[in-house]
Design an enzyme around this catalytic site. Sequence first.
Site, PDB file in Angstrom:
ATOM      1  N   LYS A  91      25.554  45.084  38.317  1.00  0.00           N
ATOM      2  CA  LYS A  91      24.696  46.208  37.964  1.00  0.00           C
ATOM      3  C   LYS A  91      23.875  45.957  36.698  1.00  0.00           C
ATOM      4  CE  LYS A  91      25.171  51.182  37.608  1.00  0.00           C
ATOM      5  NZ  LYS A  91      26.146  52.257  37.469  1.00  0.00           N
ATOM      6  N   LYS A 101      39.833  52.012  47.512  1.00  0.00           N
ATOM      7  CA  LYS A 101      40.622  52.996  48.286  1.00  0.00           C
ATOM      8  C   LYS A 101      39.926  54.341  48.443  1.00  0.00           C
ATOM      9  CE  LYS A 101      41.927  52.452  43.984  1.00  0.00           C
ATOM     10  NZ  LYS A 101      42.303  51.304  43.193  1.00  0.00           N
ATOM     11  N   VAL A 112      45.577  49.049  48.697  1.00  0.00           N
ATOM     12  CA  VAL A 112      46.883  49.707  48.520  1.00  0.00           C
ATOM     13  C   VAL A 112      47.889  48.711  47.949  1.00  0.00           C
ATOM     14  CG1 VAL A 112      48.751  50.993  49.625  1.00  0.00           C
ATOM     15  CG2 VAL A 112      46.441  51.108  50.576  1.00  0.00           C
ATOM     16  N   ILE A 150      50.643  43.636  46.949  1.00  0.00           N
ATOM     17  CA  ILE A 150      51.686  43.839  47.976  1.00  0.00           C
ATOM     18  C   ILE A 150      51.052  43.815  49.374  1.00  0.00           C
ATOM     19  CG2 ILE A 150      53.415  45.441  48.860  1.00  0.00           C
ATOM     20  CD1 ILE A 150      53.740  46.558  46.062  1.00  0.00           C
ATOM     21  N   GLU A 207      42.071  54.484  32.594  1.00  0.00           N
ATOM     22  CA  GLU A 207      40.651  54.707  32.299  1.00  0.00           C
ATOM     23  C   GLU A 207      40.525  55.717  31.161  1.00  0.00           C
ATOM     24  OE1 GLU A 207      38.042  53.567  34.346  1.00  0.00           O
ATOM     25  OE2 GLU A 207      39.395  52.490  35.689  1.00  0.00           O
ATOM     26  N   LYS A 249      45.421  56.124  48.645  1.00  0.00           N
ATOM     27  CA  LYS A 249      46.252  55.042  49.182  1.00  0.00           C
ATOM     28  C   LYS A 249      47.185  55.572  50.271  1.00  0.00           C
ATOM     29  CE  LYS A 249      45.905  52.474  44.888  1.00  0.00           C
ATOM     30  NZ  LYS A 249      46.436  52.329  43.529  1.00  0.00           N
TER      31      LYS A 249
HETATM   32  N1  LIG Z   1      41.368  46.430  38.666  1.00  0.00           N
HETATM   33  C1  LIG Z   1      42.403  46.429  39.498  1.00  0.00           C
HETATM   34  O1  LIG Z   1      43.490  46.012  39.152  1.00  0.00           O
HETATM   35  C2  LIG Z   1      42.233  46.954  40.899  1.00  0.00           C
HETATM   36  C3  LIG Z   1      43.353  47.003  41.762  1.00  0.00           C
HETATM   37  C4  LIG Z   1      43.180  47.433  43.077  1.00  0.00           C
HETATM   38  C5  LIG Z   1      41.934  47.822  43.510  1.00  0.00           C
HETATM   39  N2  LIG Z   1      40.865  47.807  42.642  1.00  0.00           N
HETATM   40  C6  LIG Z   1      39.564  48.236  43.132  1.00  0.00           C
HETATM   41  O2  LIG Z   1      38.674  47.113  43.068  1.00  0.00           O
HETATM   42  C7  LIG Z   1      37.353  47.584  42.799  1.00  0.00           C
HETATM   43  C8  LIG Z   1      36.800  46.872  41.567  1.00  0.00           C
HETATM   44  O3  LIG Z   1      37.608  47.198  40.460  1.00  0.00           O
HETATM   45  P1  LIG Z   1      37.480  46.419  39.065  1.00  0.00           P
HETATM   46  O4  LIG Z   1      38.676  46.816  38.287  1.00  0.00           O
HETATM   47  O5  LIG Z   1      37.224  44.980  39.306  1.00  0.00           O
HETATM   48  O6  LIG Z   1      36.194  47.111  38.433  1.00  0.00           O
HETATM   49  P2  LIG Z   1      35.439  46.741  37.078  1.00  0.00           P
HETATM   50  O7  LIG Z   1      36.218  45.738  36.299  1.00  0.00           O
HETATM   51  O8  LIG Z   1      35.092  48.006  36.418  1.00  0.00           O
HETATM   52  O9  LIG Z   1      34.112  46.013  37.579  1.00  0.00           O
HETATM   53  C9  LIG Z   1      33.192  46.704  38.339  1.00  0.00           C
HETATM   54  C10 LIG Z   1      32.062  45.767  38.747  1.00  0.00           C
HETATM   55  O10 LIG Z   1      31.216  46.499  39.644  1.00  0.00           O
HETATM   56  C11 LIG Z   1      29.879  46.260  39.275  1.00  0.00           C
HETATM   57  N3  LIG Z   1      29.058  47.383  39.777  1.00  0.00           N
HETATM   58  C12 LIG Z   1      29.164  48.706  39.511  1.00  0.00           C
HETATM   59  N4  LIG Z   1      28.268  49.412  40.212  1.00  0.00           N
HETATM   60  C13 LIG Z   1      27.559  48.505  40.935  1.00  0.00           C
HETATM   61  C14 LIG Z   1      26.501  48.600  41.853  1.00  0.00           C
HETATM   62  N5  LIG Z   1      25.975  49.780  42.174  1.00  0.00           N
HETATM   63  N6  LIG Z   1      26.031  47.449  42.418  1.00  0.00           N
HETATM   64  C15 LIG Z   1      26.557  46.255  42.098  1.00  0.00           C
HETATM   65  N7  LIG Z   1      27.574  46.099  41.237  1.00  0.00           N
HETATM   66  C16 LIG Z   1      28.080  47.204  40.652  1.00  0.00           C
HETATM   67  C17 LIG Z   1      29.905  46.131  37.767  1.00  0.00           C
HETATM   68  O11 LIG Z   1      28.742  45.471  37.370  1.00  0.00           O
HETATM   69  P3  LIG Z   1      28.488  45.049  35.839  1.00  0.00           P
HETATM   70  O12 LIG Z   1      29.367  43.857  35.623  1.00  0.00           O
HETATM   71  O13 LIG Z   1      27.051  44.677  35.821  1.00  0.00           O
HETATM   72  O14 LIG Z   1      28.839  46.217  34.993  1.00  0.00           O
HETATM   73  C18 LIG Z   1      31.178  45.311  37.590  1.00  0.00           C
HETATM   74  O15 LIG Z   1      30.928  43.933  37.731  1.00  0.00           O
HETATM   75  C19 LIG Z   1      37.452  49.117  42.657  1.00  0.00           C
HETATM   76  O16 LIG Z   1      37.204  49.701  43.899  1.00  0.00           O
HETATM   77  C20 LIG Z   1      38.911  49.318  42.297  1.00  0.00           C
HETATM   78  O17 LIG Z   1      39.392  50.589  42.675  1.00  0.00           O
HETATM   79  C21 LIG Z   1      40.993  47.380  41.343  1.00  0.00           C
END
Ligand SMILES: NC(=O)c1ccc[n+]([C@@H]2O[C@H](COP(=O)([O-])OP(=O)(O)OC[C@H]3O[C@@H](n4cnc5c(N)ncnc54)[C@H](OP(=O)(O)O)[C@@H]3O)[C@@H](O)[C@H]2O)c1
Length: 412
Positions: A39, A97, A124, A128, A181, A196
């Site tokens: 983004k 999710k 989820v 796991i 957060e 989930k």
């Molecule tokens: N973190 C975990 O442990 C975890 C576990 C399970 C599931 N998830 C899921 O995995 C997903 C990603 O989580 P995350 O923790 O990796 O998030 P994150 O660290 O906040 O990173 C989000 C990424 O999304 C990009 N982004 C946001 N809006 C965008 C758009 N409209 N177009 C293109 N890119 C966009 C951001 O871009 P910029 O870099 O430019 O800001 C950033 O690179 C989420 O759905 C989350 O629920 C995460």
Amino acid sequence: MRKQLTIGLFGFGCVGTGLYEVLNQTSLLQARIKHIVVKDATKKRQIDASYFAYDAEVILGDSEVNVVVELINDSDAAYVIVKRALESGKHVVSANKKLIALHLEELIALAKANNVSFLYEAAVGGSIPIIRNLEEYYNNDSLSSINGIVNGTTNYILTKTGEGQSFDDALKTAQELGFAELDPTSDVDGFDAKYKLVLLLKHAFGYTAKTEQVWNYGIRQLKTWDATYAREKGYKIKLLAFGTRVDDQVVGFVAPHLIPANHFAYNVENEFNAVVVEALFSDRQLFLGKGAGSYPTASAVLSDISALQFDYAYEYRKTNAQENLTLTTDFRLRVYVSGTTKEQLERVKFEEIQEIYHGSTHHFHIGWANFSDLQQLDWNNESDLFLAVLPEGLQLASTVYAEEGQLEAHAN
Ligand SMILES: NC(=O)c1ccc[n+]([C@@H]2O[C@H](COP(=O)([O-])OP(=O)(O)OC[C@H]3O[C@@H](n4cnc5c(N)ncnc54)[C@H](OP(=O)(O)O)[C@@H]3O)[C@@H](O)[C@H]2O)c1
């Protein structure tokens, strides 16, 4: 036969960077990332700038890209991306999710219509492997319940409140460590766990729940006296996503539970997740692992990508076989409810009160309450009340009637 996968990756945050790194360390996969769409064009990236683009069309309009991996933190934008990707005949892997729970049936239908796969193991329980196990391994063994700790943030907070910290202090620590957060609503009010649970109900029982049908109550109202009560009784408080099935009735909700030392989740602490599956023949099985984090989550995404090499798709066989399931609200729960005043506590309707406590700082009732009566309150916004479900604390009305019927028949 394995096929060559050309990946368009959306998102290069916690999970996206993890995926890039684990893919680089995996020699068995014939997969390469061609573009990464993010983004913020001003952010410094740790890898070659030529990977990055800021327009979704760079991926969606590239006919060489046959897999879209969606790892962004915006479920509305993700919805548009995933829909367009499926419509363009690209396989999709997502960890989102909320997006999936909100649009499950539509996205499944789109994937089917376009003859592509839509996989979401990482959505989820992080690392796991539960979705594919429910799909494949438990395909013939009839499942009776699936429940677990599926939100690492709240489990971390509850571990700390169990050790004597206040909820506010524990939340602050979780935020400082990056587990929570700045706006923790989705985690602490049980929304994340609810999304989930919707996916678990789908793959365990074949039931598609609408998110608004599933009650989610979190841990924001937990007070130190609730944690003290739990400790004194030998319980721990855990936020459980609870799903069970009896005949054609499904129960599904998210709420804090008071669990005893012999409960599977008792020793699951900090950011760990655990899911317990109960089935007719295999009995009870525990899946335990890291529910979040860069590499653990990326490992589940990697497994989905790997499955695509062999054209794997969820078949949703249970959905097809079980079209008459309903999500019931006709049950009662044995609950502990505390209140800061007697008047607040008395607003909660019980069918049967078994224990009453009135003290100088707080008050509580323990007993059976009808689920539909509990639903009269907006629990996530009742700052003076806290509720937790007690062990063996669920009775379906149909089971109670059946037992009463049997007793009557016996008496006659
Ligand atoms: N973190 C975990 O442990 C975890 C576990 C399970 C599931 N998830 C899921 O995995 C997903 C990603 O989580 P995350 O923790 O990796 O998030 P994150 O660290 O906040 O990173 C989000 C990424 O999304 C990009 N982004 C946001 N809006 C965008 C758009 N409209 N177009 C293109 N890119 C966009 C951001 O871009 P910029 O870099 O430019 O800001 C950033 O690179 C989420 O759905 C989350 O629920 C995460």
